[in-house]
Write an enzyme that holds these catalytic residues in place. Structure first.
Site, PDB file in Angstrom:
ATOM      1  CB  SER A  51      -0.884   0.026   1.255  1.00 28.01           C
ATOM      2  OG  SER A  51      -1.798  -1.027   1.215  1.00 28.01           O
ATOM      3  CG  ASP A  91      -5.138  -7.110   2.218  1.00 32.89           C
ATOM      4  OD1 ASP A  91      -6.280  -7.240   1.742  1.00 32.89           O
ATOM      5  OD2 ASP A  91      -4.390  -6.151   1.924  1.00 32.89           O
ATOM      6  CE  LYS A 115     -10.277  -7.135   0.381  1.00 35.03           C
ATOM      7  NZ  LYS A 115     -10.006  -5.700   0.279  1.00 35.03           N
ATOM      8  NE  ARG A 120      -2.828  -9.759   0.560  1.00 28.20           N
ATOM      9  CZ  ARG A 120      -1.668  -9.101   0.621  1.00 28.20           C
ATOM     10  NH1 ARG A 120      -0.599  -9.690   1.106  1.00 28.20           N
ATOM     11  NH2 ARG A 120      -1.578  -7.855   0.209  1.00 28.20           N
TER      12      ARG A 120
HETATM   13  C1  S3P Z   1      -5.583  -1.457   0.051  1.00 27.78           C
HETATM   14  C2  S3P Z   1      -6.823  -1.532   0.620  1.00 27.78           C
HETATM   15  C3  S3P Z   1      -7.540  -2.797   0.850  1.00 27.78           C
HETATM   16  C4  S3P Z   1      -6.612  -4.003   0.738  1.00 27.78           C
HETATM   17  C5  S3P Z   1      -5.700  -3.909  -0.458  1.00 27.78           C
HETATM   18  C6  S3P Z   1      -4.843  -2.653  -0.376  1.00 27.78           C
HETATM   19  C7  S3P Z   1      -4.946  -0.123  -0.133  1.00 27.78           C
HETATM   20  O1  S3P Z   1      -8.555  -2.927  -0.122  1.00 27.78           O
HETATM   21  O2  S3P Z   1      -7.371  -5.189   0.665  1.00 27.78           O
HETATM   22  O3  S3P Z   1      -4.854  -5.042  -0.528  1.00 27.78           O
HETATM   23  O4  S3P Z   1      -3.733  -0.070  -0.399  1.00 27.78           O
HETATM   24  O5  S3P Z   1      -5.659   0.877  -0.002  1.00 27.78           O
HETATM   25  P1  S3P Z   1     -10.053  -2.343   0.127  1.00 27.78           P
HETATM   26  O6  S3P Z   1      -9.963  -0.895   0.152  1.00 27.78           O
HETATM   27  O7  S3P Z   1     -10.830  -2.841  -1.054  1.00 27.78           O
HETATM   28  O8  S3P Z   1     -10.491  -2.954   1.428  1.00 27.78           O
END
Ligand code: S3P
Length: 437
Positions: A25, A318, A345, A390
């Site tokens: 992220s 995640d 996901k 994952r």
């Molecule tokens: C993320 C937010 C999450 C997560 C993804 C990364 C991000 O998704 O599952 O792997 O970097 O903002 P969601 O916003 O759909 O929950």
């Protein structure tokens, strides 16, 4: 590519002191904000995985001079808020939902049209969750049937700030609105139904942009401006989570995970494992570039099943594939509720994990918004990752508490978030073979 993990309950568990790759992220956001900033930004610890590389390539295709990555070092010559150029082709974002959802907000404010595409998995993922608020702001974004990718973002639209009540707990949707808000006239606010990761808010602040946070609402004033800064990307707690579970479920484990991001919107996995009885301790706690980090030591434990508090679900969203494995190895029943987001996901993580655990002889029942798992022994068999990184890594860790071998099909996508996973986990003691098919 396929993983074959050798079972055997008596092998020594995971050992060593390792640093897993950089946070996905934070890596995505470092490229986006570094590109839009005025001046040069240096990034260290950047994740050289396919997802964040797709973001990096997208900005190169929009005319940003980016050097690297080389050993996690990246240098970005920022072009300023209005310096991006129309790319010659559609931007292919591969498997990366974060790239597509955040970029759709950022690109809605540009003066050119652009098309965003992705691989088969990304092409099935819902985008209406971002096109809805963007059109409320005055953006023009066309999606394919059912609100799915590819997305065509029509530039030259005047955006206006809105107050968006987000219907689901999603940091990607929140970030999309804030990034569009940087190009909007007036204030853009997002209220979230539950706490989600706040890397966008923290990093925008580090790039000199004012972000106002009050309770569950975050606001940004447009038009915004970013000033270059250096970012030290910590190790990804979502990647460290595989080792936390592996070390907990395997006898005689003692592993230390170095310089892991400890942002409180991401540490649900630690809290959940501790509720299950895990032995986890922290040291070297400090702050780097507005993000807390620490070393995490994990030793073997007798895990017990629990009802996972719903408030922790978005803080560990995640990590559920590997938490389901922890539950399968624990004594007693684990119940997960309030986790319907797992169905959208990279794969339907509720169904795919329940199917795989059942193949391994575990009593795992998928529910609409979670799973009920009776812990105990895990057997052997062949499971499918459904091209979800994952899922592949979670089942690899299951090999630490099985009696027989586990064959895991379709493991190429592990490279999206964790290049070198098999080599690293093998160096800690897991018997894993990578077979190219
Ligand atoms: C993320 C937010 C999450 C997560 C993804 C990364 C991000 O998704 O599952 O792997 O970097 O903002 P969601 O916003 O759909 O929950």
């Amino acid at each position: 590519m396929k993983f074959i993990v050798q079972g055997g309950l008596n092998r020594p568990g995971l050992q060593g002191s390792i640093r897993v790759p950089g946070d996905k992220s934070i890596s995505h956001r470092s490229i986006m904000f570094g590109s839009l900033a005025e001046g040069t930004s240096h990034i260290s610890g950047f994740l050289e995985g396919e997802d964040s590389l797709n973001t990096l390539r997208a900005f190169q295709q929009m005319g940003v001079h980016i050097e690297g990555p080389l050993n996690g070092e990246v240098t970005i010559e920022g072009v300023g808020m209005h310096g991006l150029k129309r790319p010659a082709h559609a931007l292919d974002l591969g498997n990366s939902g974060t790239s597509m959802r955040l970029l759709s907000g950022l690109l809605a404010g540009q003066q050119f049209d652009v098309k965003l595409t992705g691989d088969a998995s990304l092409s099935k993922r819902p985008m209406k969750r971002v096109t809805d608020p963007l059109s409320m702001m005055g953006a023009k974004v066309d999606a394919a049937d059912g609100g799915k990718p590819p997305l065509k973002i029509n530039g030259n639209q005047a955006l206006t700030g809105i107050h968006y009540q987000m219907p689901m707990a999603s940091a990607q949707v929140k970030s999309c609105c804030l990034l569009a808000g940087m190009y909007a006239t007036g204030k853009t606010c997002v209220t979230e139904p539950a706490v989600t990761r706040d890397h966008t808010e923290r990093m925008l602040t580090a790039f000199g942009c004012d972000v106002e946070v009050t309770d569950s609402t975050v606001c940004i004033d447009g038009p915004a401006k970013l000033i270059a800064t250096d970012i030290d990307v910590p190790a990804d707690i979502s990647s460290a989570a595989f080792f936390m579970v592996g070390a907990s479920i395997a006898a005689d484990s003692d592993i230390t995970l170095l310089h892991v991001g400890m942002n409180p919107t991401r540490t649900g996995v630690i809290e959940i494992l501790q509720l299950m009885g895990a032995h986890i301790s922290l040291s070297n706690e400090k702050e780097v570039g507005g993000e807390p980090v620490a070393d995490i030591r994990v030793q073997s434990a007798d895990l017990k099943g629990i009802n996972i508090p719903e408030s922790l679900v978005p803080l560990a969203i995640d990590e559920f594939p590997v938490l389901f494995v922890a539950a399968a190895c624990a004594q007693g029943q684990t119940v997960v509720t309030g986790a319907e987001e797992l169905r959208v996901k990279e794969s339907d993580r509720i169904q795919v994990m329940a199917d795989g655990l059942q193949v391994l002889g575990v009593n795992a029942q998928a529910t609409d918004d979670g799973m009920i798992i009776q812990g105990g022994d895990i057997g052997s068999g062949t499971v499918y990752s459904h091209d979800d990184h994952r899922i592949a890594m979670a089942f690899a860790m299951a090999g630490l508490c099985t009696s027989g071998d586990i064959h895991i099909e379709d493991c190429e996508t592990v490279n999206t978030s964790f290049p070198g996973f098999a080599e690293l986990v093998a160096s800690c003691g897991l018997s894993i073979k990578v077979v190219d098919e």
